[in-house]
Design an enzyme around this catalytic site. Structure first.
Site, mmCIF file in Angstrom:
data_model
loop_
_atom_site.group_PDB
_atom_site.id
_atom_site.type_symbol
_atom_site.label_atom_id
_atom_site.label_comp_id
_atom_site.label_asym_id
_atom_site.label_seq_id
_atom_site.Cartn_x
_atom_site.Cartn_y
_atom_site.Cartn_z
ATOM 1 N N LYS A 1 9.561 -1.869 -4.815
ATOM 2 C CA LYS A 1 9.747 -2.957 -5.786
ATOM 3 C C LYS A 1 9.591 -4.299 -5.100
ATOM 4 O O LYS A 1 8.901 -5.187 -5.591
ATOM 5 C CB LYS A 1 11.140 -2.918 -6.437
ATOM 6 C CG LYS A 1 11.404 -1.914 -7.522
ATOM 7 C CD LYS A 1 10.665 -2.114 -8.799
ATOM 8 C CE LYS A 1 9.296 -1.524 -8.742
ATOM 9 N NZ LYS A 1 9.097 -0.148 -9.123
ATOM 10 N N ASN B 1 -14.421 -0.270 -18.363
ATOM 11 C CA ASN B 1 -13.247 -0.002 -17.537
ATOM 12 C C ASN B 1 -13.537 1.302 -16.799
ATOM 13 O O ASN B 1 -13.900 2.293 -17.426
ATOM 14 C CB ASN B 1 -12.027 0.135 -18.464
ATOM 15 C CG ASN B 1 -10.787 0.654 -17.752
ATOM 16 O OD1 ASN B 1 -10.744 0.713 -16.522
ATOM 17 N ND2 ASN B 1 -9.785 1.030 -18.524
ATOM 18 N N GLY B 2 -13.401 1.301 -15.468
ATOM 19 C CA GLY B 2 -13.639 2.543 -14.729
ATOM 20 C C GLY B 2 -14.712 2.366 -13.667
ATOM 21 O O GLY B 2 -15.039 1.249 -13.270
ATOM 22 N N HIS C 1 15.313 6.962 14.936
ATOM 23 C CA HIS C 1 14.080 7.544 15.477
ATOM 24 C C HIS C 1 12.927 6.541 15.478
ATOM 25 O O HIS C 1 11.766 6.928 15.525
ATOM 26 C CB HIS C 1 13.691 8.792 14.683
ATOM 27 C CG HIS C 1 14.720 9.878 14.773
ATOM 28 N ND1 HIS C 1 14.952 10.589 15.925
ATOM 29 C CD2 HIS C 1 15.607 10.337 13.861
ATOM 30 C CE1 HIS C 1 15.932 11.458 15.720
ATOM 31 N NE2 HIS C 1 16.348 11.315 14.475
ATOM 32 N N TRP D 1 -10.616 -5.857 -13.366
ATOM 33 C CA TRP D 1 -9.902 -5.591 -12.117
ATOM 34 C C TRP D 1 -10.979 -5.080 -11.161
ATOM 35 O O TRP D 1 -11.519 -3.991 -11.344
ATOM 36 C CB TRP D 1 -8.827 -4.538 -12.375
ATOM 37 C CG TRP D 1 -7.907 -4.288 -11.234
ATOM 38 C CD1 TRP D 1 -6.793 -5.018 -10.903
ATOM 39 C CD2 TRP D 1 -7.971 -3.224 -10.275
ATOM 40 N NE1 TRP D 1 -6.177 -4.474 -9.809
ATOM 41 C CE2 TRP D 1 -6.870 -3.370 -9.401
ATOM 42 C CE3 TRP D 1 -8.855 -2.156 -10.063
ATOM 43 C CZ2 TRP D 1 -6.631 -2.498 -8.344
ATOM 44 C CZ3 TRP D 1 -8.608 -1.294 -9.011
ATOM 45 C CH2 TRP D 1 -7.512 -1.473 -8.162
ATOM 46 N N ARG E 1 -1.890 -5.174 -17.469
ATOM 47 C CA ARG E 1 -2.590 -4.117 -16.751
ATOM 48 C C ARG E 1 -3.047 -4.575 -15.372
ATOM 49 O O ARG E 1 -3.345 -3.751 -14.518
ATOM 50 C CB ARG E 1 -3.813 -3.652 -17.562
ATOM 51 C CG ARG E 1 -3.441 -3.037 -18.896
ATOM 52 C CD ARG E 1 -4.652 -2.906 -19.784
ATOM 53 N NE ARG E 1 -5.592 -1.912 -19.312
ATOM 54 C CZ ARG E 1 -5.509 -0.615 -19.571
ATOM 55 N NH1 ARG E 1 -4.519 -0.158 -20.296
ATOM 56 N NH2 ARG E 1 -6.417 0.221 -19.123
ATOM 57 N N GLU F 1 12.098 3.409 -3.300
ATOM 58 C CA GLU F 1 11.757 2.705 -4.522
ATOM 59 C C GLU F 1 12.157 1.225 -4.430
ATOM 60 O O GLU F 1 11.419 0.341 -4.867
ATOM 61 C CB GLU F 1 12.423 3.405 -5.725
ATOM 62 C CG GLU F 1 12.291 2.713 -7.059
ATOM 63 C CD GLU F 1 10.854 2.506 -7.534
ATOM 64 O OE1 GLU F 1 9.914 3.048 -6.921
ATOM 65 O OE2 GLU F 1 10.689 1.758 -8.513
ATOM 66 N N LYS G 1 -1.290 -2.004 -14.025
ATOM 67 C CA LYS G 1 -0.235 -1.211 -14.652
ATOM 68 C C LYS G 1 -0.635 0.247 -14.798
ATOM 69 O O LYS G 1 0.147 1.139 -14.546
ATOM 70 C CB LYS G 1 0.113 -1.807 -16.023
ATOM 71 C CG LYS G 1 1.273 -1.129 -16.714
ATOM 72 C CD LYS G 1 2.580 -1.384 -15.979
ATOM 73 C CE LYS G 1 3.744 -0.588 -16.524
ATOM 74 N NZ LYS G 1 4.857 -0.558 -15.570
ATOM 75 N N CYS H 1 -8.926 -2.727 -15.677
ATOM 76 C CA CYS H 1 -9.636 -3.505 -16.691
ATOM 77 C C CYS H 1 -9.049 -3.263 -18.081
ATOM 78 O O CYS H 1 -8.503 -2.199 -18.366
ATOM 79 C CB CYS H 1 -11.098 -3.081 -16.726
ATOM 80 S SG CYS H 1 -11.899 -3.214 -15.141
ATOM 81 N N GLU I 1 5.851 -5.005 -3.807
ATOM 82 C CA GLU I 1 4.789 -5.198 -4.797
ATOM 83 C C GLU I 1 4.909 -6.520 -5.552
ATOM 84 O O GLU I 1 3.904 -7.074 -5.959
ATOM 85 C CB GLU I 1 4.677 -4.015 -5.761
ATOM 86 C CG GLU I 1 5.852 -3.780 -6.647
ATOM 87 C CD GLU I 1 5.689 -2.532 -7.510
ATOM 88 O OE1 GLU I 1 4.564 -2.088 -7.746
ATOM 89 O OE2 GLU I 1 6.722 -1.997 -7.936
HETATM 90 C C1 F6R Z 1 5.258 0.599 -9.094
HETATM 91 C C2 F6R Z 1 4.375 1.196 -10.052
HETATM 92 C C3 F6R Z 1 3.339 2.150 -9.579
HETATM 93 C C4 F6R Z 1 3.233 3.323 -10.538
HETATM 94 C C5 F6R Z 1 2.061 4.238 -10.147
HETATM 95 C C6 F6R Z 1 1.986 5.451 -11.047
HETATM 96 O O1 F6R Z 1 6.181 -0.248 -9.684
HETATM 97 O O2 F6R Z 1 4.460 0.922 -11.221
HETATM 98 O O3 F6R Z 1 3.592 2.578 -8.279
HETATM 99 O O4 F6R Z 1 4.437 4.023 -10.520
HETATM 100 O O5 F6R Z 1 0.868 3.523 -10.226
HETATM 101 O O6 F6R Z 1 1.829 5.077 -12.373
HETATM 102 P P1 F6R Z 1 2.159 6.057 -13.560
HETATM 103 O O7 F6R Z 1 3.626 6.322 -13.527
HETATM 104 O O8 F6R Z 1 1.751 5.295 -14.792
HETATM 105 O O9 F6R Z 1 1.351 7.295 -13.347
#
Ligand code: F6R
Length: 617
Positions: free
Chosen positions: A494, A101-102, A513, A75, A27, A490, A612, A2, A497
């Site tokens: 990417k 938010n929360g 395996h 959110w 976010r 990673e 985010k 949020c 997501e």
């Molecule tokens: C993926 C992504 C998330 C963050 C994760 C941790 O692209 O952005 O997987 O890496 O939510 O977030 P931070 O680094 O802000 O603690």
């Protein structure tokens, strides 16, 4: 997660709030709402499921009708995304409005208590429970001030929150509070802003107060800012900080998406991460955070890295780096697992917490636990003055600049850069890295920004063409060995997501395996195969894939012939030391995910269901 925006001053509150909500869109959210205080003190509220554009469509007549307002992007946590569950929520008497938010964890018990006292609820949210709890205290004790009622209510709830609250009978006042979720107050000339981060108001003021955990603030043009502890009602002097970023940094600058802009910023962001720290001519690594605690770090019996998502992948590469160069045993843990499994941690351990946002709830909770158990916690954060940056014992900022695209790109390569500096620095200090090797590594690290630039210039077109061939794929496999195994994880993250294509990352040798069963002519396999480490083993892995007709997209070094001869598509990157190869390999992986997602028409900057900064557990 949020987003909260609030404003009181001389400007059009509607415009400030709506533009502020747009700045918080990164976010991640599913509904939006706005509330304005009209001249007669009454509220005007509009809210809807969907994007800020949907909100504007139903509310634009509110333009220029008020100088005080609040907005919210939701959110969903409690209750589906719907008009009804959107914020603001209003108390039963219609006088108190809240955005939140929360999560209020004990909302159910409080809701039952309120229902027994004839309060009713229109939404499924925990937020509506909190706003009615505030009314409950004012109903019970009519002489109570608005601020006291908010404080009483907050003392009854537990969970994580940032809230902003208005009351029709207390016009001109905005009350904000935080416990676990961030909240910043912008201070202008005869105007105040509140927001989940400073991006909604950086164009208006460079002065901000970051509300501390367990604090609340009453804000009004007449009385300024009054900060108190929620528990004891103790007055706190506001600490005003100067914002260290500008509007330009949080705009797209001609790129179609923030993600693409951020991918292309990496030569600069990596350089910014190293600036003033990597001094090749003097043959030193100078890092204040490390310097002050060098003995402690060097003598650690064990280093535990805690993080989530992409930051966790950076942590895995950190493990390879630290164990190779500093020879200190490293464990890498998901913060969300660490915090709940009663881990064995002592004062002899160093915990490194990695977080782009510095607000991730699981990482924050894991840090608290590690500190309780006596560990020294070192933070690696991108967002300056974030909760994690302030709560850790010491740390280093990555200085990658604001990352707006939900998918982390430049923050990841900045984290790898910091981890490289830390590992090499400790290794040199504790004698595991001789002078010659130290110099070789730092010289190579120094060349990385240029090499990243070279990759961006040379692979963009190729990757775009490859992406177009796989736009309809349903699955992807990503493989790598050694340092590039986490890079494969990673790459897969990417892709999934932002494009919503199922993708899995594996160490290349693990393929036999299990995952090999998935390989046929329809399976695209991205394999990171620079000519380093166990290149010959990777060659065999490619052979195994081709024998089963898998489609190979190989990331190889310039001039590679062996893998290139077998692969269906190749993407060339320059040579570098094995330990830095994930930085170079990540660039085409980011671009591949980006172009596939764009070709599929996905919203790359705000992928569905993602946020985010994940401020709920
Ligand atoms: C993926 C992504 C998330 C963050 C994760 C941790 O692209 O952005 O997987 O890496 O939510 O977030 P931070 O680094 O802000 O603690």
């Amino acid at each position: 997660m949020c987003g909260i925006v609030g404003y009181t001053g001389f400007r059009d509150a509607y415009d400030v709030v709506i533009n502020g909500l747009r700045r918080l869109e990164y976010r991640g959210y599913d509904s939006a709402g706005v509330i304005l205080e009209k001249a007669d003190g009454e509220f005007e509220i509009k809210k809807t499921k969907g994007k800020v554009d949907n909100l504007v469509a139903i509310s634009k007549e509110l333009h220029n009708t008020s100088r005080l307002g609040m907005g919210h992007t939701r959110w969903a946590t409690h209750g589906v995304p719907s008009d009804n569950n959107s914020h603001p929520h209003v108390s039963n008497n219609g006088k108190i409005a809240i955005v939140h938010n929360g999560i209020i964890e004990n909302y159910d018990t409080i809701k039952t208590m309120l229902i027994n006292k004839d309060y009713s609820f229109k939404s499924e949210t925990d937020t509506e429970v909190l706003v009615n709890l505030i009314q409950y205290f004012m109903d019970k004790e009519p002489s109570l001030t608005f601020a006291d009622a908010v404080r009483f209510a907050l003392n009854e709830v537990y969970g994580a929150y940032a809230v902003s609250v208005l009351h029709e009978d207390f016009p001109g006042q905005i009350i904000v509070a935080r416990l676990g979720s961030p909240l910043a107050i912008g201070i202008g000339d005869n105007e105040y802003f509140v927001a989940s981060d400073a991006s909604p108001f950086v164009e208006f003021t460079k002065e901000a107060v970051y509300l501390e955990e367990g604090h609340m603030a009453t804000i009004s043009l007449t009385d300024g800012i009054d900060i108190r502890t929620i528990k004891e009602n103790t007055r706190i002097e506001p600490v005003v900080q100067e914002l260290r970023f500008n509007l330009e940094q949080i705009e797209k600058g001609g790129f179609e998406h923030f993600m693409l802009k951020e991918i292309f910023e990496q030569p600069k962001s990596i350089l910014d991460t190293m600036r003033g720290r990597l001094l090749v001519d003097e043959g030193i690594i100078k890092m204040a955070g490390i310097w002050d605690h060098l003995e402690r770090l060097t003598n650690a019996e064990r280093i535990i890295i805690i993080a989530c998502g992409t930051s966790w992948h950076a942590g895995l590469i950190g493990e390879y780096l630290i164990e190779e160069f500093a020879r200190i045993p490293v464990e890498v843990e998901y913060a969300s697992e660490f915090r709940y499994r009663n881990p064995i941690v002592s004062s002899k351990d160093i915990v490194i917490a990695i977080s782009q946002s510095g607000e991730t709830a699981d990482t924050m909770a894991a840090i608290k636990l590690a500190k309780e158990k006596g560990a020294f916690v070192y933070g690696i954060c991108n967002v300056v003055d974030s909760s994690i940056a302030r709560f850790t014992d010491a740390g280093s900022y990555t200085h990658a600049g604001p990352e707006i695209g939900v998918a982390s790109t430049k923050a990841f390569t900045a984290q790898l850069t910091i981890l490289s500096l830390i590992a090499i620095k400790i290794g040199h200090h504790n004698g595991n890295l001789g002078k010659a090797e130290f110099m070789r590594l730092i010289t190579e690290l120094d060349a990385i920004p240029k090499k990243v630039e070279e990759v961006l210039n040379s692979v963009d077109k190729t990757v775009k063409e490859i992406a177009a061939k796989f736009v309809d794929a349903n699955n992807f496999l990503y493989l790598g060995r050694g340092y590039n195994f986490p890079a494969a994880l990673e790459g897969a993250l990417k892709l999934k997501e932002i494009s919503y294509i199922h993708a899995e990352g594996y160490p290349a040798a693990e393929m036999k395996h299990g995952p090999i069963a998935l390989i046929d002519e329809n399976m695209p396999i991205v394999i990171i195969a620079p000519k380093i480490g166990h290149y010959d083993k990777i060659v065999s892995n490619v052979q195994e894939i081709k024998a089963r007709k898998g489609k190979v997209i190989a990331i190889v070094n310039k001039g590679d012939t062996q893998v290139a001869a077998m692969a269906d598509y190749i993407i060339e990157i320059p040579e570098t030391a094995e330990c830095f190869s994930p930085i170079l390999a990540s660039i085409p992986l980011q671009l591949l995910a980006y172009y596939i997602a764009v070709d599929r028409g996905a919203n790359v900057d705000q992928p569905r269901n993602l946020a985010k900064s994940v401020t709920v557990e």
